[in-house]
Write an enzyme that holds these catalytic residues in place. Structure first.
Site, short mmCIF file in Angstrom:
data_model
loop_
_atom_site.label_atom_id
_atom_site.label_comp_id
_atom_site.label_asym_id
_atom_site.label_seq_id
_atom_site.Cartn_x
_atom_site.Cartn_y
_atom_site.Cartn_z
N LYS A 181 8.52 -10.91 5.64
CA LYS A 181 8.62 -11.12 4.18
C LYS A 181 8.93 -9.76 3.56
O LYS A 181 8.06 -8.94 3.36
CB LYS A 181 7.28 -11.66 3.66
N GLU A 255 -1.71 -0.95 6.40
CA GLU A 255 -1.32 0.44 6.16
C GLU A 255 -1.16 0.57 4.66
O GLU A 255 -0.20 0.06 4.09
CB GLU A 255 -0.04 0.75 6.94
N CYS A 289 3.81 6.65 1.35
CA CYS A 289 2.34 6.57 1.49
C CYS A 289 1.78 7.91 1.96
O CYS A 289 0.67 8.28 1.62
CB CYS A 289 1.97 5.45 2.44
N GLU A 385 -3.28 7.05 -6.57
CA GLU A 385 -1.92 7.14 -6.04
C GLU A 385 -0.91 6.85 -7.15
O GLU A 385 -0.91 5.75 -7.72
CB GLU A 385 -1.73 6.14 -4.90
O1 TXE Z 1 2.77 -3.30 -3.75
P1 TXE Z 1 2.30 -4.61 -3.02
P2 TXE Z 1 3.62 -3.10 -5.10
C1 TXE Z 1 1.47 1.25 -3.60
C2 TXE Z 1 2.07 2.22 -4.61
C3 TXE Z 1 2.72 1.29 -5.61
C4 TXE Z 1 1.71 0.18 -5.64
C5 TXE Z 1 2.22 -1.15 -6.13
O2 TXE Z 1 1.04 2.95 -5.24
O3 TXE Z 1 2.87 1.89 -6.86
O4 TXE Z 1 1.30 0.04 -4.29
O5 TXE Z 1 3.37 -1.56 -5.39
C6 TXE Z 1 3.79 -8.37 -0.88
N1 TXE Z 1 0.10 -11.92 -0.25
N2 TXE Z 1 2.34 1.03 -2.45
O6 TXE Z 1 3.05 -3.92 -6.19
O7 TXE Z 1 1.91 -5.66 -3.99
C7 TXE Z 1 4.92 -7.93 -1.77
O8 TXE Z 1 5.78 -9.02 -2.06
C8 TXE Z 1 1.03 -11.48 0.61
C9 TXE Z 1 2.05 1.84 -1.30
O9 TXE Z 1 5.03 -3.33 -4.80
O10 TXE Z 1 1.28 -4.19 -2.04
C10 TXE Z 1 5.56 -6.86 -0.91
O11 TXE Z 1 6.36 -7.46 0.11
N3 TXE Z 1 1.95 -10.55 0.30
C11 TXE Z 1 2.79 1.39 -0.12
C12 TXE Z 1 4.35 -6.20 -0.25
O12 TXE Z 1 3.30 -7.15 -0.34
C13 TXE Z 1 1.93 -10.03 -0.93
C14 TXE Z 1 4.12 0.80 -0.25
C15 TXE Z 1 3.90 -4.89 -0.91
O13 TXE Z 1 3.61 -5.13 -2.26
C16 TXE Z 1 0.97 -10.43 -1.88
C17 TXE Z 1 4.25 -0.01 -1.46
C18 TXE Z 1 0.03 -11.42 -1.49
N4 TXE Z 1 -0.93 -11.86 -2.32
C19 TXE Z 1 3.39 0.17 -2.52
N5 TXE Z 1 1.17 -9.73 -3.02
C20 TXE Z 1 2.62 2.18 1.16
N6 TXE Z 1 1.45 2.08 1.78
O14 TXE Z 1 3.53 2.83 1.62
C21 TXE Z 1 2.21 -8.90 -2.80
N7 TXE Z 1 2.69 -9.08 -1.54
#
Ligand code: TXE
Length: 486
Positions: A181, A255, A289, A385
């Site tokens: 996904k 992660e 990250c 973050e």
């Molecule tokens: O992340 P999400 P977002 C951090 C970074 C960023 C913040 C928000 O601080 O500003 O997170 O980013 C999927 N069930 N990182 O909102 O929501 C979503 O569709 C299953 C750090 O984009 O965590 C996407 O594919 N899946 C980070 C993925 O989760 C779900 C990288 C990541 O989205 C879901 C990205 C659910 N309920 C953001 N809700 C790193 N560790 O590198 C969302 N998704």
């Protein structure tokens, strides 16, 4: 439009299920934007629960054949996939850049990394074996490592290609089937990668369902036919996934983010430390990250170091990713607004930034690399973050204080130290609670080295041989062969 073996890139913006590229059941699509202009790039199929159901059915049907395939054959397919990705490096680099905004050179290196994951795990596919365990004379005991089965990979927008490789390659190598996904903000490069490699795999072994987190991600991770989940993303979503996984007792790894300390001592090679400090908070516009977002400077070098840092940052080019600048735009309007909000918080907490602090006056989501000095570690800009090109500079007086500040945060993904003192560097590596320690180089390590968090940065390990543990389960076989031998 580029042609691949089964069609064009345009088709890749559909859903891959059971070896076919199909529209969403609902027929809906969603827009994907170019962060360098804010304009629509293309539209992608909007997967929802029924599309996830189809993908799971396909994966379940493919699972047995893939698991039983001879390991050398499976390994060979993964090598072919790596080669196919290398053959399409230019397109992959370009689409990663257009969709995420990262500089083209970085997009290229992520395309290469993606291929390299498949090579690395191709070489491991035929070496996933167990132990023979000595018991008393009437027993023969051994372990085997078996795949989990149907696995879900929920991937983020900041490194879509590299996270695709680092999660899908070890999953496939160990005999699992996959449902990916991609993130709604940047789904294109995993879709193109899937298009490039799908004809090397039996139908249903790799399925990709683009869509939104709540519409496609949640039904995937909540499904009881899913036997393993790999997630990279935010802490709140990580908790939601852990909760869903707990419901079905589904093994998973998370992660999550970081607020990583980069500590510089006076005895460091300062040229090297400056260069790495800049890279640490500006690579991928700080949306990594493992960004070095807290810079801890020893009081004796603070002023000189900061001057040099500001000079370096002043000379960085900020432009469209495709023109291969030093720094590209932020990925989305949402991320752009988040960074702006945090810079305002920083102004209130620490005063005017010593460099940067503004959005660029042009279309797209460009923000200047920004440094706040005089930051106290309790401030929000030191604890939360931001995921943008924003650096918080904190001063320390001695090693003990540096370690205390480094550890005084909820996250624990990586930590870095710059010093020529080997004992100090190794003490730091023992005392700081983080999954990876960098010594004299930020972003050190590679696909071969385990990666994952302590504390709120998550659990489980990706990359290296450790990823094999995440995608296999251990079975112990204990035979009583008796003592009464003929
Ligand atoms: O992340 P999400 P977002 C951090 C970074 C960023 C913040 C928000 O601080 O500003 O997170 O980013 C999927 N069930 N990182 O909102 O929501 C979503 O569709 C299953 C750090 O984009 O965590 C996407 O594919 N899946 C980070 C993925 O989760 C779900 C990288 C990541 O989205 C879901 C990205 C659910 N309920 C953001 N809700 C790193 N560790 O590198 C969302 N998704």
């Amino acid at each position: 439009m580029t042609e691949y073996s089964q069609g064009s890139v345009a088709d890749a913006y559909d859903i891959l299920v059971d070896g076919e590229w199909v529209s969403a059941d609902s027929g809906e699509r969603f827009a994907v934007y170019d962060p360098s202009t804010g304009e629509e790039l293309t539209q992608v199929a909007r997967g929802r629960e029924t599309d996830i159901e189809h993908a799971i059915e396909a994966a379940v049907a493919a699972e047995d054949g893939w698991r039983r395939m001879a390991v050398d054959e499976r390994s060979q397919l993964l090598y072919e996939i790596a080669q196919a990705l290398r053959d399409h490096e230019d397109e992959l680099a370009e689409i990663e850049t257009l969709d995420t905004g990262k500089p083209l050179g970085t997009g290229r290196s992520h395309a290469q990394t993606c291929a390299r994951y498949f090579e690395y795990y191709a070489g491991i596919a035929d070496k996933v074996y167990g132990d023979s365990i000595p018991l008393s004379d009437e027993y023969v005991d051994f372990t085997v490592r078996e795949p989990l089965g149907v696995t879900a990979q929920v991937i983020p927008w900041n490194g879509p290609l590299s996270v695709f490789g680092r999660s899908v390659a070890p999953a496939l190598a160990t005999g699992n089937v996959c449902i990916v996904k991609p993130a709604e903000q940047a789904p294109l490069s995993p879709l193109v990668a899937a298009r490039v490699i799908d004809d090397h795999l039996p139908d249903g072994v790799l399925n990709v369902v683009p869509g939104f987190g709540t519409e496609a991600g949640a039904p995937l991770v909540e499904h009881d036919a899913v036997d393993g989940i790999g997630f990279t993303g935010s802490v709140p979503t990580g908790k939601a996934i852990a909760t869903a996984a707990a419901e079905n007792l589904t093994p998973h790894y998370l992660e999550l983010g970081g607020k990583s300390p980069n500590v510089v001592f006076p005895d460091a090679d300062l040229d090297n430390a400056v260069e790495n400090a800049v890279k640490g908070f500006t690579a991928v516009t700080g949306q990594v990250c493992s960004a070095g977002s807290r810079l801890l400077l020893h009081e004796d070098i603070h002023d000189e170091f900061l001057d040099r840092l500001v000079d370096e940052v002043d000379s960085l080019t900020v432009d469209s990713g495709i023109d291969d600048p030093d720094v590209g735009p932020l990925v989305s309007e949402e991320q752009f607004e988040k960074v702006q909000r945090y810079v305002e918080v920083g102004r209130k907490e620490a005063g005017e930034p010593v460099v940067g602090g503004s959005a660029l006056d042009r279309p797209g989501y460009f923000f200047e690399p920004t440094i706040f000095d005089g930051v106290d570690n309790d401030m929000r800009i030191a604890q939360e973050e931001i995921f943008g090109p924003v650096l918080s500079v904190i001063t320390f007086a001695d090693e003990q204080e540096a370690i205390e500040i480094a550890n005084d945060v909820d996250y624990g993904l990586v930590a870095g130290i710059f010093t020529e003192n080997v004992q100090r560097a190794l003490r730091f590596s023992k005392e700081v609670a983080a999954g990876q320690i960098y010594i004299n180089e930020w972003f050190a390590g590679g696909i071969e080295t385990p990666f994952g968090g302590y504390k709120d940065s998550g659990y489980g390990r990706e990359k290296g041989l450790e990823a094999i543990d995440e995608y296999t389960q251990v079975k112990n076989v204990c035979a009583n062969i008796g003592t009464d031998w003929p």
